[in-house]
Design an enzyme around this catalytic site. Structure first.
Site, PDB file in Angstrom:
ATOM      1  N   HIS A 144       0.938  -1.295   0.263  1.00 15.41           N
ATOM      2  CA  HIS A 144      -0.104  -0.123  -0.036  1.00 15.41           C
ATOM      3  C   HIS A 144       1.105   1.163   0.059  1.00 15.41           C
ATOM      4  O   HIS A 144       0.614   2.451  -0.802  1.00 15.41           O
ATOM      5  CB  HIS A 144      -0.922   0.107   1.164  1.00 15.41           C
ATOM      6  CG  HIS A 144      -1.868   1.382   1.423  1.00 15.41           C
ATOM      7  ND1 HIS A 144      -2.985   1.700   0.628  1.00 15.41           N
ATOM      8  CD2 HIS A 144      -1.228   2.397   2.039  1.00 15.41           C
ATOM      9  CE1 HIS A 144      -3.199   2.702   0.988  1.00 15.41           C
ATOM     10  NE2 HIS A 144      -2.402   3.325   1.938  1.00 15.41           N
ATOM     11  N   HIS A 149       1.216   4.622  -2.567  1.00 14.94           N
ATOM     12  CA  HIS A 149       1.413   6.171  -2.279  1.00 14.94           C
ATOM     13  C   HIS A 149       2.424   6.553  -2.993  1.00 14.94           C
ATOM     14  O   HIS A 149       2.509   7.754  -3.780  1.00 14.94           O
ATOM     15  CB  HIS A 149       1.642   6.268  -0.773  1.00 14.94           C
ATOM     16  CG  HIS A 149       0.466   6.461   0.124  1.00 14.94           C
ATOM     17  ND1 HIS A 149      -0.258   7.636   0.038  1.00 14.94           N
ATOM     18  CD2 HIS A 149      -0.043   5.596   1.043  1.00 14.94           C
ATOM     19  CE1 HIS A 149      -1.236   7.211   1.174  1.00 14.94           C
ATOM     20  NE2 HIS A 149      -1.081   6.024   1.512  1.00 14.94           N
ATOM     21  N   GLU A 205      -6.070   9.512  -0.165  1.00 10.82           N
ATOM     22  CA  GLU A 205      -6.507   8.039  -0.062  1.00 10.82           C
ATOM     23  C   GLU A 205      -7.194   7.360  -1.265  1.00 10.82           C
ATOM     24  O   GLU A 205      -7.063   6.315  -1.645  1.00 10.82           O
ATOM     25  CB  GLU A 205      -6.816   7.322   1.218  1.00 10.82           C
ATOM     26  CG  GLU A 205      -5.965   7.835   2.309  1.00 10.82           C
ATOM     27  CD  GLU A 205      -4.667   6.693   2.444  1.00 10.82           C
ATOM     28  OE1 GLU A 205      -4.639   5.776   1.605  1.00 10.82           O
ATOM     29  OE2 GLU A 205      -3.798   6.915   3.118  1.00 10.82           O
ATOM     30  N   SER A 226      -3.652   0.433  -4.816  1.00 11.51           N
ATOM     31  CA  SER A 226      -3.035  -0.600  -4.057  1.00 11.51           C
ATOM     32  C   SER A 226      -4.100  -1.902  -3.888  1.00 11.51           C
ATOM     33  O   SER A 226      -3.765  -2.894  -3.354  1.00 11.51           O
ATOM     34  CB  SER A 226      -2.560  -0.267  -2.720  1.00 11.51           C
ATOM     35  OG  SER A 226      -3.233   0.315  -1.856  1.00 11.51           O
TER      36      SER A 226
END
Ligand SMILES: [Fe+2]
Length: 312
Positions: A144, A149, A205, A226
């Site tokens: 993730h 990111h 996010e 992700s």
């Protein structure tokens, strides 16, 4: 079961698997938040989990990811077959935007996390999910954090928006510092943080952006990028409501983390995102974040204290 990928076959390497990593438990027991990435502790199963996660995302990224994200994946030269070394990632990222991934042993209290962004540091989880449970994971992991990111952090406009968000957190600290009554200080801190957490959730996010050709939308939010299942769902499913971002809506909108998001917000560009962060800070100064609607996310005392203690 240990698997072979040209890595170890030793059964006795403890591994850095989410919730089953003795190294991480020891670091936490000693109160160490910032740690080294003990690369030799990844076992064959950990590398296999990375390989599988990375392999199946390829096509979906091509179809659904923001083009700046795709460029970021290329820039970082991530190895598809092995868990990345943070120092390698940083070698490619830092020259672009100054951002660096920094290994942490677990949850970083909210203010520390946002303030790291201001300093162009990204607290990064180094454990990886169990190879037998690739889909659902309540905790962040290195896939993730690094594959979701960090590719975005190679983009100067996106990186500037993150730094701006860190600056807004600092402004929040200056605001709560001036509140003398302890109960009122906690109440307003909680409301401002809730607004900030919602903004972060619906942008960094789970954000969508208008596609460059104006047709449809692409994902830039790491939670989408992700997730093999949710990335496609977020763009294709008629079950998802997708609306142009409206700050007054975002800061008052609760969210839940245990299922696919039914509501997503679209920005026009990263310059637009940057402006929205500036507006969030302006509204904070005007007191418009002091009474946002109740509901999720619930904030831990540690998170609230992290803001108040920073103002002491
Ligand atoms: Fe995240």
């Amino acid at each position: 079961m240990a698997t072979t990928l040209g890595h170890d076959t030793a059964e006795d390497i403890p591994g850095l698997t989410t919730t089953r990593a003795p190294f991480i438990e020891a670091a936490r027991a000693h109160g160490e938040l910032y740690i080294e990435q003990p690369y030799d502790l990844y076992n064959g199963e950990n590398h296999e989990a990375w390989r599988q996660l990375f392999a199946r995302m390829g096509d979906r990224w091509q179809r659904y990811a923001n083009p700046r994200f795709l460029q970021g994946v290329e820039t970082l030269c991530l190895d598809p077959s092995a868990v990345p070394r943070l120092e390698d990632v940083n070698k490619f990222m830092a020259p672009r935007t100054g951002f660096k991934a920094k290994a942490v042993s677990g949850y970083v209290p909210a203010y520390l996390f946002f303030d790291s962004l201001r300093k162009r540091e990204f607290p990064t989880t180094i454990t990886i999910r169990d190879a037998g449970r690739l889909d659902y994971l309540p905790e962040p992991d290195i896939f993730h954090d690094i594959a979701g990111h960090v590719p975005m952090h190679t983009d100067p406009a996106f990186a500037d928006a993150l730094v701006r968000f860190g600056e807004a957190a600092q402004t929040a600290v200056h605001i709560v510092k001036r509140i003398k009554d302890p109960d009122e200080q906690v109440r307003r801190t909680t409301s401002i943080m809730k607004a900030m957490a919602r903004f972060f959730w619906f942008t960094v996010e789970f954000g969508l952006m208008r596609a460059p050709d104006g047709k449809g939308v692409k994902a830039y939010g790491s939670g989408l990028l992700s997730s093999y299942g949710e990335l496609q769902h977020s763009i294709e499913s008629p079950m998802v409501q997708r609306y142009p971002i409206e700050l007054e809506w975002v800061i008052n909108q609760y969210f839940e983390i245990d299922h696919y998001q039914p509501l997503l917000f679209i920005v026009e560009s990263f310059e637009h995102l940057f402006e929205q962060v500036g507006m969030l800070e302006d509204w904070m100064k005007q007191g418009k974040l002091d009474n946002v609607s109740p509901g999720e996310p619930s904030l831990s005392e540690v998170d609230v204290r992290s803001f108040i203690d920073a103002s002491a």
